[in-house]
Design an enzyme around this catalytic site. Sequence first.
Site, PDB file in Angstrom:
ATOM      1  N   SER A 191      26.103 -12.669 131.132  1.00  0.00           N
ATOM      2  CA  SER A 191      25.390 -11.655 131.890  1.00  0.00           C
ATOM      3  C   SER A 191      26.365 -10.738 132.634  1.00  0.00           C
ATOM      4  O   SER A 191      27.272 -10.160 132.039  1.00  0.00           O
ATOM      5  CB  SER A 191      24.415 -12.347 132.843  1.00  0.00           C
ATOM      6  OG  SER A 191      23.693 -11.425 133.609  1.00  0.00           O
ATOM      7  N   ASP A 495      16.213  -5.073 120.994  1.00  0.00           N
ATOM      8  CA  ASP A 495      15.861  -6.494 120.919  1.00  0.00           C
ATOM      9  C   ASP A 495      14.746  -6.862 121.878  1.00  0.00           C
ATOM     10  O   ASP A 495      14.609  -8.011 122.261  1.00  0.00           O
ATOM     11  CB  ASP A 495      17.094  -7.356 121.192  1.00  0.00           C
ATOM     12  CG  ASP A 495      17.686  -7.128 122.576  1.00  0.00           C
ATOM     13  OD1 ASP A 495      17.105  -6.335 123.353  1.00  0.00           O
ATOM     14  OD2 ASP A 495      18.714  -7.746 122.887  1.00  0.00           O
ATOM     15  N   HIS A 539      34.168   7.142 113.347  1.00  0.00           N
ATOM     16  CA  HIS A 539      34.086   6.716 114.743  1.00  0.00           C
ATOM     17  C   HIS A 539      32.936   7.431 115.449  1.00  0.00           C
ATOM     18  O   HIS A 539      32.723   8.632 115.270  1.00  0.00           O
ATOM     19  CB  HIS A 539      35.401   7.013 115.462  1.00  0.00           C
ATOM     20  CG  HIS A 539      35.446   6.527 116.866  1.00  0.00           C
ATOM     21  ND1 HIS A 539      35.368   5.196 117.210  1.00  0.00           N
ATOM     22  CD2 HIS A 539      35.534   7.208 118.047  1.00  0.00           C
ATOM     23  CE1 HIS A 539      35.428   5.065 118.518  1.00  0.00           C
ATOM     24  NE2 HIS A 539      35.526   6.280 119.048  1.00  0.00           N
TER      25      HIS A 539
END
Length: 667
Positions: A191, A495, A539
């Site tokens: 975290s 997610d 990139h």
Amino acid sequence: MRANLHIATILVVLLMHGKLHNTSVDGGELSGDYSKLSGIIIPGFASTQLRAWSFLDCPYSPLDFNPLDLVWLDTTKLLSAVNCWLKCMLLDPYNQTDHPECKSRPDSGLSAITELDPGYITGPLSSVWKDWVKWCIEFGIEPNAIIAVPYDWRLSPSMLEERDLYFHRLKLTFETALKLRGGPSIVFAHSLGNHVFRYFLEWLKLEIAPKHYNQWLDEHIHAYFAVGMIFLHHVHLLKCWSLLNWLNCIHLSLLCCLVPGAPLLGAIETVKATFFGNTFGLPVSEGTARLMFNSFASSLWMMPFSKYCRADNSYCRHFAGGFRKGHHTYHCEEKEFHLNYSGWPTNIVNIEIPFRGFDSYPSVTELAQTNLSSMECGLPTQLSFSAREISDGTLFKAIEDYESDSKRLLYQLKKSYHDDPVLNPLTPWDRPPIKNVFCIYGIDSRTEVGYYFAPSGKSYPDNWITTDIIYELEGSLYSRSGNLVEGNPGAASGDDTVPYNSLSLCKNWLGPKVNITRAPQSEHDGSDVQVDLNVEHQHEDDIVPNMTRSPRVKYITYYEDSESILGRRTAVWELDKANHRNIVRSPALMRELWLQMWHDIHPSAKSKFVTKAKRGPLRDGDCYWDYGKARCSWPEYCEYRYLFGDVHLGQSCRLKNSSADALLNYL
């Protein structure tokens, strides 16, 4: 719990394997006796115990605070004396000093991070690293091989050093571990601990001569595992304090674990917590939680920021011999002004301001003239803010007339972040200068990417309401009502907690040639594995594989590069439909990490990364009964072998050979 077991698995493999033999792999990446490795744990936000360092009498409560009493987290005192408890938790919002009546400090040692609220019921529900430590003990890991480095997670990075000399002590911890064990350390950061470790790497550049910096890292740090970078969710369980709710808590405990998706461009949940508070699942109101959360300077550490804006580098000043006393030079690329949304899918915050005349709110008039110029007379106006406008304080300047906390937020942004003498953390990450970096996250879940707020008409801290939320899902943006929204959605969605653009920034760490493999998450025979070698990568551009998907199969897509940086490996793994809070419980992820680490330390490994050609069962638990064929699944690996105590057919399906023999197939 399973998250901790999975982390323990990695460390156990690395530390125990060296007891069998020395390890050596061609290419200079792995060599030496790995029984000498240490594991150093940098815990996350709200995952370290805080203890009182004061005498505090609590009126109307039989419980007082005495020195060394647990503060974070003692749910008994929280419920019986919440005002006293808050005095021990709150910091001065400007200078980050303690409350005049109560002082708290982080505990030390492994006990500070194992269980936040020890107890028969609360202990297991607030367990953070306890089961991980148990695993290490069961496998015979020496006590001096596991080192915890807790810190006061309420403080800004500069205050951690100013008040507690934390980064000096962290440097000494690495040096002590090397002298004690004879080898480098494996860093496990969880975290907010990942941001702490990033800051430490920058701080170290100013402590060590430039020509010795990389040498120090190579000698003291073998590997770095980012185990998640978002708010702690274990303490959600502590809402289940009463015995009547305890059985429900047992179910909830299965839903909370460590989180591995790394918000490399920040997390928009931080914005929500700033406006509404974060209760952490504790029995306090959102308003009280907001007062506490916003008193911590660390509350701004994970604010979303622009992909295209950077601050000057302290390391360059160090090379030039300059003494850093001025401010950071904050500059943005032309893309920031030619493209919308600062590299995010949409504007993160949209605020509806009631119209009361142009002169009623000077801050709005001054900072949002573009918005006001198109406003119809008498109608509310909408102010929109990108990630850059959040991290540079424009948002908080514009709402000063509606937000009494704006002054404090602007002060802390400037003092603790923009003017930090070591690093402005609200800038994009570069690849950490560590030998092996793995970036792992889930994709294609519905994820919040923007908010619509409006003044509620109430006083602080309940002065805002949410009127709408923007989500991303599989390449599209839509509102809470289901309407499509214009913006710049990515090739995938996030997610369910961190947006895809923030998770996938680590693809920039890959080189110009990338090997891509897509394979099913479940065990497979290799028939559905797709490989594309030497894919060109520009990139700052996303890599979108030209590969097919079966609608009923969840895949892992591997992006691997071991050539662009000599002696370094970088890999990105994307797991379909892997939930942010549950991804580490995924058997597929634990299996892949186990195989990769086993491959890395084995002297017979022939390739840079573990093969993806097939995946079979590795443990007895991976074998199950196939009712359609009336036999154990995977007959090549599994057999029916009943043992006393088995209660169903699947329990009697076991590996034919040992797990060690099965692992030899992946070298």
